[in-house]
Structure formats: structure tokens, C-alpha cells
Design an enzyme around this catalytic site. Structure first.
Site, short mmCIF file in Angstrom:
data_model
loop_
_atom_site.label_atom_id
_atom_site.label_comp_id
_atom_site.label_asym_id
_atom_site.label_seq_id
_atom_site.Cartn_x
_atom_site.Cartn_y
_atom_site.Cartn_z
N LYS A 1 0.85 -1.19 0.00
CA LYS A 1 0.00 0.00 0.00
C LYS A 1 0.88 1.23 0.00
O LYS A 1 2.04 1.17 0.42
CB LYS A 1 -0.88 0.02 1.26
CG LYS A 1 -2.18 0.76 1.07
CD LYS A 1 -3.17 -0.10 0.31
CE LYS A 1 -4.49 0.60 0.11
NZ LYS A 1 -5.51 -0.34 -0.40
P1 NAD Z 1 -12.98 7.59 -2.74
O1 NAD Z 1 -11.97 8.61 -2.41
O2 NAD Z 1 -13.39 7.40 -4.16
O3 NAD Z 1 -14.30 7.83 -1.89
C1 NAD Z 1 -14.29 7.89 -0.50
C2 NAD Z 1 -15.66 8.30 0.00
O4 NAD Z 1 -15.68 8.26 1.43
C3 NAD Z 1 -16.04 9.73 -0.38
O5 NAD Z 1 -17.43 9.79 -0.67
C4 NAD Z 1 -15.72 10.51 0.89
O6 NAD Z 1 -16.47 11.72 1.01
C5 NAD Z 1 -16.15 9.49 1.92
N1 NAD Z 1 -15.58 9.76 3.24
C6 NAD Z 1 -14.34 10.15 3.56
N2 NAD Z 1 -14.22 10.33 4.89
C7 NAD Z 1 -15.43 10.01 5.41
C8 NAD Z 1 -15.94 10.00 6.73
N3 NAD Z 1 -15.19 10.36 7.77
N4 NAD Z 1 -17.23 9.62 6.90
C9 NAD Z 1 -17.99 9.28 5.85
N5 NAD Z 1 -17.56 9.26 4.58
C10 NAD Z 1 -16.29 9.64 4.38
O7 NAD Z 1 -12.39 6.21 -2.15
P2 NAD Z 1 -12.75 4.73 -2.58
O8 NAD Z 1 -11.79 4.32 -3.62
O9 NAD Z 1 -14.21 4.62 -2.83
O10 NAD Z 1 -12.36 3.94 -1.26
C11 NAD Z 1 -13.25 3.81 -0.16
C12 NAD Z 1 -12.81 2.66 0.72
O11 NAD Z 1 -12.79 1.46 -0.06
C13 NAD Z 1 -11.41 2.77 1.32
O12 NAD Z 1 -11.40 2.12 2.58
C14 NAD Z 1 -10.54 1.98 0.36
O13 NAD Z 1 -9.36 1.50 0.95
C15 NAD Z 1 -11.50 0.85 0.02
N6 NAD Z 1 -11.24 0.14 -1.23
C16 NAD Z 1 -11.11 0.81 -2.41
C17 NAD Z 1 -10.90 0.09 -3.58
C18 NAD Z 1 -10.84 0.76 -4.93
O14 NAD Z 1 -10.75 0.03 -5.93
N7 NAD Z 1 -10.92 2.06 -5.04
C19 NAD Z 1 -10.76 -1.30 -3.54
C20 NAD Z 1 -10.90 -1.96 -2.31
C21 NAD Z 1 -11.14 -1.22 -1.17
#
Ligand code: NAD
Length: 425
Positions: A115
Site C-alpha cells: 500500500k
Molecule cells: P474515494 O476517495 O473514491 O471515496 C471515499 C468516499 O468516502 C467519499 O465519498 C468521501 O467523502 C467518503 N468519506 C471520507 N471520509 C469520510 C468519513 N469520515 N465519513 C464518511 N464518509 C467519508 O475512495 P474509494 O476508492 O471509494 O475507497 C473507499 C474505501 O474502499 C477505502 O477504505 C478503500 O481503501 C476501500 N477500497 C477501495 C478500492 C478501490 O478500488 N478504489 C478497492 C478496495 C477497497
């Protein structure tokens, strides 16, 4: 020239590394792993900290800090996203790298876990500042990334455009196009069809699987989703299309609730201009805490780690929790959910759609041969439902939770590879 230091902020609630280690220790106890291998797997193999300057639009120079951490490489090259957030810390990146190792193993991909992260709120930067930061960070970590070494991908705060800049930066250094150095790229520069939606689509597939196994229909089921980014918004859209009733979604500003079901496409359009969901039309305003305690069939945390903890787990009234985020549930909350009979589909299985399709992208880049979108989605379905069956069968056999079963499978496979390879020299 003015040099401004980047001020670190407080870490998020719930210590991600403590959670990751507690989950590992429980699996290690169950597998009766000897102390030597346990010590190997409790730490990250390689940790790179970088501090680097970025030229801002006003010609000042600002210092930023970032990391790239590789947890374990026994099963193949390291794989894992890059996060841009002011809350990034070395311990958080370590935890996320460790989860990537177990995730890749549980869905049987030939990868280890890694990561990366930079302490920055990307919304504070202009497009050119974001590009400068990305290219310099990519240069700093270029000594340990590559298609055979470590392949980054998007995570919170990063997107396909940022992956294109990383790919281009590494390609400029090497003198030829190195498409396989990152995944989650735009289609035009070696990305794969289906990657943008992959994590959300995987969540849909596992939601359908867990529903089927418990005799619940997704059609008409109520869903609440915390986080409306790449993962949460796509999951909302696909579950809505599958006939579920998405009654609440939120972002960092707060959320919106409508018991009759939200109009997801309108919310997506509304959010395009960076508008906050807390002011979106089409429902009542709710806080993130209120969203987590709604009486829904499926709760999907898809934002940050540590969101479901000892302090709020008792309030959760969902029947199923399908973890879109990495590490959203602390071990204390897990125990409370088990007592309450809430079924948790763990992150390392539930959100593995992203790394599965990233793997497909990497394979296509290495072969210079690209697949149709339906082929990508069908293969994703096959891999993730197969992994779900493995995990569910293990849970049933040993009378343990899906998380414990996923950890036993993932950790067990990494231990096997570590032992087969032996300790060098
Ligand atoms: P992103 O940046 O596209 O979206 C994140 C979302 O979470 C946004 O809507 C943001 O406003 C919201 N957010 C941030 N802080 C917050 C809080 N304190 N309370 C409520 N909402 C909050 O990110 P993403 O890629 O969608 O990733 C989200 C999660 O999924 C993370 O934990 C990431 O590690 C995990 N994840 C992502 C992927 C991927 O392919 N992008 C894959 C597996 C896991």
C-alpha cells in the site's frame, strides 16, 4: 522560494494496525502457526518513507510526505492502492498493506500485499499541483515499484487520471511504455474495461451471494452505504439496478435518507460538481452515525477504517454488513455483531473485486491483449463467488465467522508459500 511544511493531522478513529494485527493473531492461533513464521508475517517486509518538494502554482515550494510499504511477497509481486489523504500514517499504510496480502491470497491471486499513501487532501490542490505531486511521489517510490515488483492502483483520493500520470512518469524514466506498472488506468493507456466499477461490482456479487445463502431477496432489500466514492457510489448504482432499495448514502460531509429509496443517478449527477451529499435534494439529511444505525437489510461501510467500533456497534441494526472499505470494523465491534447475529462479509473478500480486476488489467498489459467487458465481469464473478464459497465452507466447517474463515484461508495460503520457499539463505 517559500518552502511550506505539510502539517500532519490526527489519525482516524480506531487504530487500523491494531485491528489488522489482532485479526492476524487470531488466525495464527487458529492455524497454530509457529513463532518464527508468525514473526515474519506480523511485520512489513519493506517500508519506504519519502519527503519531497512540489512546485505550487504560486511558485512557492511545499514539502509533502508519503510512503510505500510492501508487507509480504511470498506469493508474487506486491499489489495495493495509493491513498491521498491528510490522515495517512505509516501505521495505517502498514495495516492496509497487510490486508492486501490476505486479500490477494483469499481470492487466490499470485500477489503479495502493498500500500502507499501521501499526506494530502487532493481537493486542496489545483490540477497541475496534483500532477506535480503525483509525478514526484511516483519518482520517489520508483525504486521499489514495477510490473514484476510492486504494482500500485487507486485507493481513497486517487483515480485513473493519477494512475496515468504514474504510468507515464515511470515510462519516461525507463524510456519505453511500462503499462503494467500500475492498474486502474484509463482505458486509452492500458486500463481494462470494468476496472472502474470492479470493487462496487464485486460488492454487488458478494451481497447477492450472502443474500442467496440466507434466503433473502436482494430485490426490494434495503441498503445503507457510507462513502459515495469509487466504491460506495458504484455499489449503490449496481444494487439499485439489481432491484435493491438504497435508502441512505453519505460522504464525509454527512448523508441523505429516503425510506422509499434514493434516486442514485440524480445523486451521482449532483455530486459531479463536487457538491456535498449533506445538502443533496431527494431525502432527509442524516449524519454518518445515524446512517450506520439504520434498520436496513444491508449496511455497506465504504469510506474509512475503524467506523464500526465498540462505541457504536450496539446501535447497528442491519442484518448484514458487507465491507466495502478496508478495516471498517474493529475486533470489539466484530464480537458485538457476532452476539447480535449480524453477518459480516469481511473486507478481504467483499471488496476484492478491485484487486481481482486489477490483476486482469495487469495480465492484459503484460500480454498486450485486451478483453471484452463482459469477459472481465464474468471472470470477476467466477473468481469472487468461488472465493465466497471457499470462505463460507471454511466458516461452516469450523463454526467460525466469515472474517475468521477468510483470514484462516488467506493467512494459511501465505504461510504455505512462505514455508515452501524457505527462509533465504
Ligand atoms: P474515494 O476517495 O473514491 O471515496 C471515499 C468516499 O468516502 C467519499 O465519498 C468521501 O467523502 C467518503 N468519506 C471520507 N471520509 C469520510 C468519513 N469520515 N465519513 C464518511 N464518509 C467519508 O475512495 P474509494 O476508492 O471509494 O475507497 C473507499 C474505501 O474502499 C477505502 O477504505 C478503500 O481503501 C476501500 N477500497 C477501495 C478500492 C478501490 O478500488 N478504489 C478497492 C478496495 C477497497
Amino acid at each position: 522560494m517559500v518552502v511550506k511544511a505539510q502539517q500532519p493531522q490526527a489519525p482516524p478513529a480506531g487504530n487500523a494496525l491494531e485491528t489488522a494485527l489482532a485479526q492476524f493473531d487470531a488466525a495464527a492461533d487458529r492455524l497454530q502457526i509457529d513463532n518464527g513464521i508468525r514473526a515474519v508475517l506480523r511485520v512489513c517486509k519493506r517500508e519506504l518513507s519519502v519527503h519531497f518538494p512540489v512546485q505550487m502554482d504560486d511558485h512557492s515550494v511545499r514539502m509533502f510526505s508519503g510512503y510505500r510499504v510492501q508487507h509480504n511477497l511470498s506469493r508474487g509481486p506486491a499489489k495495493g492502492g495509493i491513498r491521498y489523504s491528510p490522515l495517512v500514517s505509516l501505521d495505517e499504510v502498514r495495516a492496509l498493506a497487510m490486508w492486501m496480502t490476505w486479500k490477494s491470497a483469499v481470492v487466490n491471486l499470485p500477489y503479495g500485499g502493498a500500500k502507499g499513501g501521501v499526506l494530502v487532501d487532493p481537493r486542496d490542490l489545483s490540477e497541475s499541483e496534483l500532477e506535480n505531486l503525483t509525478r514526484r511521489y511516483a519518482t520517489e517510490i520508483s525504486i521499489i515499484i514495477g510490473p514484476n515488483e510492486d504494482i500500485p492502483a487507486p485507493d481513497m483520493g486517487t483515480d485513473p487520471r493519477i494512475m496515468a500520470w504514474i504510468m507515464d512518469t515511470i515510462s519516461m524514466h525507463r524510456g519505453y511504455t511500462e503499462a503494467g506498472v500500475v492498474t486502474g488506468k484509463p482505458i486509452a493507456v492500458g486500463g481494462t474495461l470494468g476496472r472502474l466499477e470492479a470493487t462496487g461490482r464485486g460488492l454487488q456479487y458478494v451481497t447477492e451471494e450472502v443474500a442467496r445463502r440466507h434466503g433473502v431477496a436482494v430485490q426490494g432489500a434495503t441498503v445503507a452505504i457510507q462513502g459515495f466514492g469509487n466504491v460506495g457510489a458504484v455499489a449503490a448504482q449496481l444494487l439499485d439496478q439489481a432491484g435493491a432499495k438504497v435508502v441512505a448514502v453519505s460522504d464525509a460531509s454527512g448523508g441523505i435518507y429516503n425510506g422509499a429509496g434514493l434516486k442514485i443517478d440524480s445523486l451521482l449527477a449532483y455530486q459531479k460538481d463536487r457538491a456535498k451529499l449533506s445538502t443533496a435534494p431527494g431525502g432527509d439529511q442524516i449524519t454518518n452515525d445515524e446512517l450506520l444505525s439504520l434498520p436496513v437489510d444491508f449496511l455497506i461501510p465504504a469510506a474509512l477504517e475503524g467506523q464500526l467500533h465498540a462505541g457504536n456497534a450496539d446501535d447497528v441494526r442491519a442484518r448484514f454488513i458487507v465491507e466495502g472499505a478496508n478495516g471498517p470494523t474493529t475486533p470489539e465491534a466484530d464480537a458485538i455483531f457476532a452476539d447480535k447475529g449480524i453477518v459480516v462479509v469481511p473486507d478481504i473478500l467483499a471488496n476484492s473485486g478491485g484487486v481481482i480486476v486489477s490483476y486482469f488489467e495487469w495480465v492484459q498489459d503484460l500480454q498486450f491483449y485486451f478483453w471484452e467487458e463482459n469477459e472481465v465481469n464474468e471472470r470477476l464473478h467466477k473468481v469472487i463467488t468461488h472465493a465466497f464459497s471457499d470462505v463460507a465452507a471454511t466458516a461452516e466447517k469450523h463454526g467460525i465467522s466469515l472474517r475468521e474463515a477468510a483470514m484462516v484461508l488467506g493467512v494459511g495460503r501465505v504461510v504455505e508459500a512462505t514455508k515452501l520457499r524457505g527462509i533465504y539463505p
